[in-house]
Design a protein around this motif. Structure first.
Motif, PDB file in Angstrom:
ATOM      1  N   LEU A 155       0.816  -1.219   0.000  1.00 49.18           N
ATOM      2  CA  LEU A 155       0.000   0.000   0.000  1.00 49.18           C
ATOM      3  C   LEU A 155       0.848   1.267   0.000  1.00 49.18           C
ATOM      4  CD1 LEU A 155      -2.792  -1.036   2.552  1.00 49.18           C
ATOM      5  CD2 LEU A 155      -3.007  -0.866   0.064  1.00 49.18           C
ATOM      6  N   GLY A 156       2.154   1.116  -0.160  1.00 48.88           N
ATOM      7  CA  GLY A 156       3.026   2.273  -0.273  1.00 48.88           C
ATOM      8  C   GLY A 156       3.549   2.828   1.030  1.00 48.88           C
ATOM      9  N   GLN A 157       3.457   2.024   2.115  1.00 48.75           N
ATOM     10  CA  GLN A 157       3.928   2.475   3.423  1.00 48.75           C
ATOM     11  C   GLN A 157       4.854   1.421   4.039  1.00 48.75           C
ATOM     12  OE1 GLN A 157       3.657   5.310   4.853  1.00 48.75           O
ATOM     13  NE2 GLN A 157       2.036   6.341   3.725  1.00 48.75           N
ATOM     14  N   PRO A 158       6.006   1.172   3.407  1.00 42.96           N
ATOM     15  CA  PRO A 158       6.930   0.189   3.984  1.00 42.96           C
ATOM     16  C   PRO A 158       7.507   0.689   5.300  1.00 42.96           C
ATOM     17  CG  PRO A 158       7.988   1.366   2.195  1.00 42.96           C
ATOM     18  CD  PRO A 158       6.552   1.806   2.199  1.00 42.96           C
ATOM     19  N   ALA A 159       7.775  -0.227   6.214  1.00 43.02           N
ATOM     20  CA  ALA A 159       8.371   0.126   7.505  1.00 43.02           C
ATOM     21  C   ALA A 159       9.522  -0.825   7.791  1.00 43.02           C
ATOM     22  CB  ALA A 159       7.333   0.054   8.620  1.00 43.02           C
ATOM     23  N   GLU A 160      10.644  -0.271   8.201  1.00 44.15           N
ATOM     24  CA  GLU A 160      11.825  -1.089   8.436  1.00 44.15           C
ATOM     25  C   GLU A 160      11.708  -1.921   9.706  1.00 44.15           C
ATOM     26  OE1 GLU A 160      15.056   1.611   8.547  1.00 44.15           O
ATOM     27  OE2 GLU A 160      14.865   2.217   6.444  1.00 44.15           O
ATOM     28  N   THR A 161      10.994  -1.420  10.688  1.00 44.12           N
ATOM     29  CA  THR A 161      10.917  -2.112  11.970  1.00 44.12           C
ATOM     30  C   THR A 161       9.492  -2.119  12.508  1.00 44.12           C
ATOM     31  OG1 THR A 161      11.302  -0.111  13.291  1.00 44.12           O
ATOM     32  CG2 THR A 161      13.260  -1.347  12.549  1.00 44.12           C
ATOM     33  N   LEU A 186      -8.787  -8.163  10.658  1.00 42.48           N
ATOM     34  CA  LEU A 186      -9.054  -8.062   9.224  1.00 42.48           C
ATOM     35  C   LEU A 186      -7.759  -8.084   8.418  1.00 42.48           C
ATOM     36  CD1 LEU A 186     -11.847  -5.349   9.397  1.00 42.48           C
ATOM     37  CD2 LEU A 186     -12.142  -7.696   8.541  1.00 42.48           C
ATOM     38  N   ILE A 187      -6.727  -7.391   8.895  1.00 46.48           N
ATOM     39  CA  ILE A 187      -5.444  -7.406   8.186  1.00 46.48           C
ATOM     40  C   ILE A 187      -4.873  -8.816   8.151  1.00 46.48           C
ATOM     41  CG2 ILE A 187      -3.032  -6.675   8.347  1.00 46.48           C
ATOM     42  CD1 ILE A 187      -4.051  -3.936   9.284  1.00 46.48           C
ATOM     43  N   ASP A 188      -4.955  -9.531   9.271  1.00 49.52           N
ATOM     44  CA  ASP A 188      -4.425 -10.894   9.300  1.00 49.52           C
ATOM     45  C   ASP A 188      -5.251 -11.824   8.408  1.00 49.52           C
ATOM     46  OD1 ASP A 188      -2.461 -10.036  10.998  1.00 49.52           O
ATOM     47  OD2 ASP A 188      -2.801 -11.579  12.507  1.00 49.52           O
ATOM     48  N   ASN A 189      -6.564 -11.684   8.433  1.00 43.83           N
ATOM     49  CA  ASN A 189      -7.391 -12.530   7.567  1.00 43.83           C
ATOM     50  C   ASN A 189      -7.113 -12.256   6.096  1.00 43.83           C
ATOM     51  OD1 ASN A 189      -8.569 -13.805   9.736  1.00 43.83           O
ATOM     52  ND2 ASN A 189     -10.450 -12.604   9.699  1.00 43.83           N
ATOM     53  N   PHE A 190      -6.926 -10.990   5.747  1.00 42.19           N
ATOM     54  CA  PHE A 190      -6.576 -10.634   4.374  1.00 42.19           C
ATOM     55  C   PHE A 190      -5.231 -11.266   3.997  1.00 42.19           C
ATOM     56  CE2 PHE A 190      -4.683  -7.809   1.172  1.00 42.19           C
ATOM     57  CZ  PHE A 190      -5.728  -7.663   0.264  1.00 42.19           C
ATOM     58  N   THR A 196       1.107 -12.933  -1.943  1.00 44.28           N
ATOM     59  CA  THR A 196       2.175 -12.485  -2.832  1.00 44.28           C
ATOM     60  C   THR A 196       1.791 -11.171  -3.492  1.00 44.28           C
ATOM     61  OG1 THR A 196       1.313 -13.585  -4.799  1.00 44.28           O
ATOM     62  CG2 THR A 196       2.717 -14.909  -3.322  1.00 44.28           C
ATOM     63  N   ALA A 197       2.782 -10.518  -4.073  1.00 39.20           N
ATOM     64  CA  ALA A 197       2.505  -9.283  -4.806  1.00 39.20           C
ATOM     65  C   ALA A 197       1.563  -9.538  -5.968  1.00 39.20           C
ATOM     66  CB  ALA A 197       3.812  -8.669  -5.296  1.00 39.20           C
ATOM     67  N   ALA A 198       1.683 -10.721  -6.580  1.00 41.43           N
ATOM     68  CA  ALA A 198       0.776 -11.076  -7.675  1.00 41.43           C
ATOM     69  C   ALA A 198      -0.661 -11.217  -7.169  1.00 41.43           C
ATOM     70  CB  ALA A 198       1.242 -12.366  -8.336  1.00 41.43           C
ATOM     71  N   ASP A 199      -0.825 -11.822  -5.981  1.00 35.26           N
ATOM     72  CA  ASP A 199      -2.155 -11.916  -5.372  1.00 35.26           C
ATOM     73  C   ASP A 199      -2.719 -10.522  -5.117  1.00 35.26           C
ATOM     74  OD1 ASP A 199      -1.954 -14.701  -5.251  1.00 35.26           O
ATOM     75  OD2 ASP A 199      -1.246 -14.697  -3.169  1.00 35.26           O
ATOM     76  N   PHE A 200      -1.871  -9.650  -4.574  1.00 36.41           N
ATOM     77  CA  PHE A 200      -2.333  -8.310  -4.235  1.00 36.41           C
ATOM     78  C   PHE A 200      -2.746  -7.528  -5.474  1.00 36.41           C
ATOM     79  CE2 PHE A 200      -1.626  -3.775  -3.459  1.00 36.41           C
ATOM     80  CZ  PHE A 200      -2.479  -3.589  -2.379  1.00 36.41           C
ATOM     81  N   ALA A 206      -5.975  -3.371  -4.685  1.00 43.40           N
ATOM     82  CA  ALA A 206      -4.913  -3.064  -5.644  1.00 43.40           C
ATOM     83  C   ALA A 206      -4.953  -1.621  -6.143  1.00 43.40           C
ATOM     84  CB  ALA A 206      -4.993  -4.020  -6.827  1.00 43.40           C
ATOM     85  N   ASP A 207      -6.109  -0.970  -6.011  1.00 37.50           N
ATOM     86  CA  ASP A 207      -6.249   0.379  -6.562  1.00 37.50           C
ATOM     87  C   ASP A 207      -6.096   1.472  -5.512  1.00 37.50           C
ATOM     88  OD1 ASP A 207      -8.558  -0.231  -5.169  1.00 37.50           O
ATOM     89  OD2 ASP A 207      -9.868   0.889  -6.530  1.00 37.50           O
ATOM     90  N   VAL A 208      -5.561   1.134  -4.325  1.00 42.85           N
ATOM     91  CA  VAL A 208      -5.471   2.146  -3.275  1.00 42.85           C
ATOM     92  C   VAL A 208      -4.047   2.267  -2.739  1.00 42.85           C
ATOM     93  CG1 VAL A 208      -7.860   1.757  -2.564  1.00 42.85           C
ATOM     94  CG2 VAL A 208      -6.023   0.575  -1.368  1.00 42.85           C
ATOM     95  N   LYS A 209      -3.762   3.432  -2.185  1.00 36.41           N
ATOM     96  CA  LYS A 209      -2.542   3.688  -1.438  1.00 36.41           C
ATOM     97  C   LYS A 209      -2.941   4.192  -0.059  1.00 36.41           C
ATOM     98  CE  LYS A 209       0.611   2.683  -4.496  1.00 36.41           C
ATOM     99  NZ  LYS A 209       1.548   1.552  -4.297  1.00 36.41           N
ATOM    100  N   LEU A 210      -2.151   3.831   0.928  1.00 31.31           N
ATOM    101  CA  LEU A 210      -2.440   4.215   2.304  1.00 31.31           C
ATOM    102  C   LEU A 210      -1.656   5.464   2.678  1.00 31.31           C
ATOM    103  CD1 LEU A 210      -3.789   3.402   5.039  1.00 31.31           C
ATOM    104  CD2 LEU A 210      -1.689   2.131   5.536  1.00 31.31           C
ATOM    105  N   THR A 211      -2.289   6.380   3.384  1.00 27.05           N
ATOM    106  CA  THR A 211      -1.595   7.545   3.912  1.00 27.05           C
ATOM    107  C   THR A 211      -1.514   7.436   5.421  1.00 27.05           C
ATOM    108  OG1 THR A 211      -1.569   9.958   4.017  1.00 27.05           O
ATOM    109  CG2 THR A 211      -3.726   8.909   4.040  1.00 27.05           C
ATOM    110  N   LEU A 212      -0.346   7.759   5.968  1.00 25.77           N
ATOM    111  CA  LEU A 212      -0.138   7.761   7.412  1.00 25.77           C
ATOM    112  C   LEU A 212       0.438   9.117   7.804  1.00 25.77           C
ATOM    113  CD1 LEU A 212       1.492   4.238   7.945  1.00 25.77           C
ATOM    114  CD2 LEU A 212      -0.846   4.909   8.515  1.00 25.77           C
TER     115      LEU A 212
END
Length: 221
Positions: A155-161, A186-190, A196-200, A206-212
């Motif tokens: 979703l465009g919000q990678p986190a290192e830790t 819900l996140i765990d069930n998803f 995989t990235a192909a599944d996503f 697939a059509d959204v990006k997350l903002t934090l």
């Protein structure tokens, strides 16, 4: 591409998946033990261990935490790492006893204090401590587990830790308890079906990006 907030992500996942049904357990004690057993394994293996413990103790705290190490280890063997997990379970029981097994009083502790007390126990790391706080001690929080970090990367919000992503999602601490619990479930069930990235790429997200919220963030939380 649509940009969504964390609360909108929870709403969208709820529409896609329905109620999460998470955490699956019949008692707070079962949740506490399950949070330890699920470390580095899948829920199918945990369920086998929980069934053994249920048959042996009924998850009555007095009976469960009175088990010796030699009695406990074979019961939880299906979950793997059974020596370390047995040690963690029995240490948890001792800690609960120091607080008179009063879960309501424990839940009333300041969140930071309770988290630190849990983290001080052997075999309990940030993810396990946060799961216990969220599902047993009714303290809303975000659990930045493997499923979450993988989804957030897509979703465009990678986190290192773990700590960094938890800091970026501190707003969840002020959410209603059920909403915070549902977000994690819900996140765990998803993540259990979209692996995989192909599944996503063909998923409903697939059509959204997350903002934090933007940082800086303290990682030692």
């Amino acid at each position: 591409m649509q940009t969504i907030t964390l609360s909108q992500l929870e709403s969208r996942l709820a529409t896609i998946l329905g109620p999460s049904g998470w955490w699956p357990a019949d008692s707070p004690t079962e949740i506490l033990v399950g949070a330890i057993l699920v470390q580095n394994t899948n829920w199918r293996n945990v369920a086998a261990s929980l069934a053994n413990l249920r048959a042996a103790t009924g998850f009555t705290p007095r009976r469960l935490f009175a088990l010796s190490t030699a009695q406990l280890q074979p019961l939880i063997r299906p979950s793997g790492f059974y020596r370390n997990k047995a040690r963690a379970i029995l240490a948890l029981g001792q800690w609960l006893a120091t607080r008179n097994d009063d879960l309501t009083a424990i839940a009333a502790l300041p969140p930071a204090q309770l988290r630190q007390e849990l983290l001080a126990l052997p075999g309990i790391g940030p993810e396990t401590a946060d799961a216990m706080r969220l599902y047993v001690f009714d303290q809303p929080t975000f659990i930045a587990d493997h499923y979450c970090r993988r989804l957030f990367t897509w979703l465009g919000q990678p986190a290192e830790t773990y700590a960094k992503l938890r800091a970026q999602t501190k707003a969840v601490d002020a959410w209603p308890l059920h909403a915070a619990q549902e977000l994690h479930g819900l996140i765990d069930n998803f993540g259990k079906t979209v692996k995989t990235a192909a599944d996503f790429a063909v998923s409903p997200l697939a059509d959204v990006k997350l903002t934090l919220p933007a940082g800086p963030w303290e990682e030692n939380l």
